[in-house]
Enzyme design. Structure first.
Site, mmCIF file in Angstrom:
data_model
loop_
_atom_site.group_PDB
_atom_site.id
_atom_site.type_symbol
_atom_site.label_atom_id
_atom_site.label_comp_id
_atom_site.label_asym_id
_atom_site.label_seq_id
_atom_site.Cartn_x
_atom_site.Cartn_y
_atom_site.Cartn_z
ATOM 1 C CG HIS A 1 -4.699 -10.415 1.148
ATOM 2 N ND1 HIS A 1 -6.011 -10.362 0.712
ATOM 3 C CD2 HIS A 1 -4.523 -9.321 1.924
ATOM 4 C CE1 HIS A 1 -6.582 -9.277 1.194
ATOM 5 N NE2 HIS A 1 -5.701 -8.628 1.925
ATOM 6 C CG ASN B 1 -9.483 -8.401 3.986
ATOM 7 O OD1 ASN B 1 -10.626 -8.638 3.589
ATOM 8 N ND2 ASN B 1 -8.819 -7.325 3.636
ATOM 9 C CD GLU C 1 -10.234 -5.322 1.160
ATOM 10 O OE1 GLU C 1 -9.829 -4.155 0.960
ATOM 11 O OE2 GLU C 1 -9.521 -6.216 1.633
#
Length: 547
Positions: free
Chosen positions: A485, A523, A399
């Site tokens: 996560h 994600n 990201e």
């Protein structure tokens, strides 16, 4: 799909119920006045309800909606509060730059992931302990960020709604039919989450994404490709923020402590629709402590009700026929470990607690040249990722993260998601009455190596260097001691069957990220949502319909 699609009748009813609860300060949320009264005493002094869902995150929200649609009276138990009531400043959530007690779950000081700038702790503040929206659960060598409140992690994440690479999904979950997932359940999840895409022309010209364009150019200089990433933040609303026609949220540095506007978190999508069925009730500030099975096969939960300051108000017993655990990788795993090790559910599998991983999360940052400013104005919502997942040696999806400090920093920040094969294990610590994570920093070495391989290439191509001052007092370029996560702990096909039914017990299910064995490459919340859609559809058809 545009985020301004017409509201369904159920979502309208559910949003009205959430608003009414906020106005009256109620901890019980229902769209039907008699929904809570539909429960009845079962003769043991406890309250009986046909189905209980623990948690209000992604898998929990899906399960509650589909149970409600099937006509099953369902009670959701959420340990956090409903975030729908403005504070003294007129905002529901506090911002990242000036956090207050709303930011954190019973902490005396905030614990932001970017803990320093030039090794000075400028991001954190002393606060009063309170049922805030973000928790950092600290284990010996790993910390995990989780959301607290109605909507779970959807309240505090960056909203990046990424469908995983099909080949990697099949590698991680080979027992799941990929044709069904990619043909039916991923599209269903994206629709239910109200995923939408940024206008690329606007992205290219707005000052709020200069940081992302700079990072893209530097990645391309190293021969790497970037990709736009869908989101649950309403991009049209963000354009209104930039134009000055609506109150700012993403453009006011709001994300990890909640977004006041613009973001379609679960309370505005799946949970609102679930409440709108008239069959779902949410009890907030209710934490499930223990689970045991009664002689008739039903489950008895011991539940603590507290106020937002942590005061114990009541201890309740709630029984149900069907129990869905959606408290997240940490929460669901801990409940089952406690039940197994204390003997209340002794037949639980030895696989409970295994297969945990941080999705290969590594955060890092680079120092740009003075002629490559990243911008003093930065949206808090990511829009681009560096996609090097096809790299045979070090696959990485990174990201391009914002660093909305309100001033020019010349910093490019990233959250790298790597393919780390290492797994941790949760064990029950009886003295602390909690699940403890067995994970060492050395297990993150493959993830750090993969991230370093990628960003070394970018630094070399652009004659830039890493930043070593952003992750606390230590001098380090890679933050490998926390993750966003958490995955695993109740792995699909090991601790459960292939549809989340917990091995050893009937009518007991896991419906969250603990089903995924440690890694999914992007994600994970779209995958968690889609997997829950798949699983609960089968469970309702085979276990509940007609029962």
């Amino acid at each position: 799909m545009n985020a301004h699609q017409p509201l369904s009748r159920r979502r309208i009813l559910g949003l009205a119920a959430l608003g009414a609860a906020a106005l009256t300060g109620q901890t019980t949320i229902s769209a039907a006045p008699r929904a809570a009264a539909a429960t009845a005493a079962d003769g043991s002094g406890s309250t009986f309800v046909p189905a209980v869902v623990v948690g209000t995150g992604y898998g929990a929200a899906v399960s509650a909606l589909r149970l409600g649609e099937a006509g099953v009276s369902t009670l959701m138990l959420e340990m956090g509060q409903l975030w729908n009531q403005p504070g003294p400043d007129g905002n529901i959530f506090c911002g990242m730059l000036k956090p207050d007690k709303r930011s954190s779950w019973f902490k005396t000081r905030t614990e932001a992931p970017l803990g320093s700038f030039l090794w000075l702790d400028l991001a954190n503040r002393d606060i009063d302990p309170y049922a805030g929206v973000l928790d950092r659960v600290n284990f010996d060598q790993m910390s995990v960020y989780v959301g607290r409140g109605v909507g779970g992690g959807s309240l505090v994440n960056g909203g990046m709604a990424v469908t995983p690479r099909r080949s990697y999904f099949q590698e991680v979950l080979p027992q799941v039919d990929a044709d069904e997932m990619y043909g039916t359940y991923f599209p269903r999840a994206n629709s239910g989450l109200r995923v939408n895409n940024i206008d690329k022309d606007w992205f290219e010209q707005t000052e709020w994404y200069q940081f992302a364009r700079v990072a893209r150019q530097q990645a391309e200089s190293a021969g790497l490709k970037t990709t736009f990433v869908p989101n649950v933040y309403d991009w049209d609303y963000m354009r209104g923020e930039a134009d000055g026609t609506v109150p700012k949220s993403a453009l006011a540095a709001e994300v990890i402590y909640g977004n006041n506007h613009g973001k379609v978190s679960l309370d505005k999508s799946y949970l609102a629709a679930a409440l709108g069925t008239g069959k779902v009730t949410i009890e907030t500030l209710h934490q499930v402590k223990t689970i045991r099975q009664q002689n008739d096969g039903t489950y008895l939960l011991t539940v603590e009700q507290k106020d937002p300051d942590g005061k114990l108000l009541a201890t309740k017993e709630i029984s149900c026929r069907h129990l869905f655990l959606g408290a997240g990788s940490l929460g669901s795993t801990e409940l089952l470990l406690r039940a197994r090790e204390t003997g209340t559910l002794p037949a639980l599998s030895s696989a409970i607690g295994g297969g945990w991983g941080p999705n290969g999360n590594i955060m890092t940052a680079r120092a740009n040249h003075v002629w490559n400013p990243t911008g003093s104005k930065q949206s808090s919502i990511p829009a681009l990722g560096i996609d090097d997942w096809d790299n045979p040696d070090n696959p990485v999806f990174a990201e391009i993260a914002p660093m909305p400090a309100g001033l020019e920093t010349w910093v490019s920040l990233y959250l790298a998601i790597t393919k780390n094969p290492q797994r941790g294990t949760f064990v029950y610590d009886a003295a602390k009455d909690r699940a403890d994570l067995r994970w060492t920093r050395e297990q993150n070495a493959p993830a750090v190596a993969a991230a370093k391989s990628l960003f070394d290439r970018i630094n070399k191509a652009n004659t830039t260097i890493y930043r070593y001052d952003l992750f606390g007092k230590q001098i380090k370029a890679f933050a490998d001691d926390f993750c966003y996560h958490p995955l695993g702990g109740c792995v699909l096909g090991e601790a459960t069957d292939n549809y989340g039914r917990v091995s050893g017990y009937k009518n007991l299910y896991v419906t969250d990220g603990s089903l995924i064995p440690g890694s999914i490459g992007v994600n994970p919340f779209v995958t968690i949502t889609a997997l829950a859609e798949r699983n609960v559809e089968r469970v309702i058809k085979e276990d509940i319909a007609g029962s």
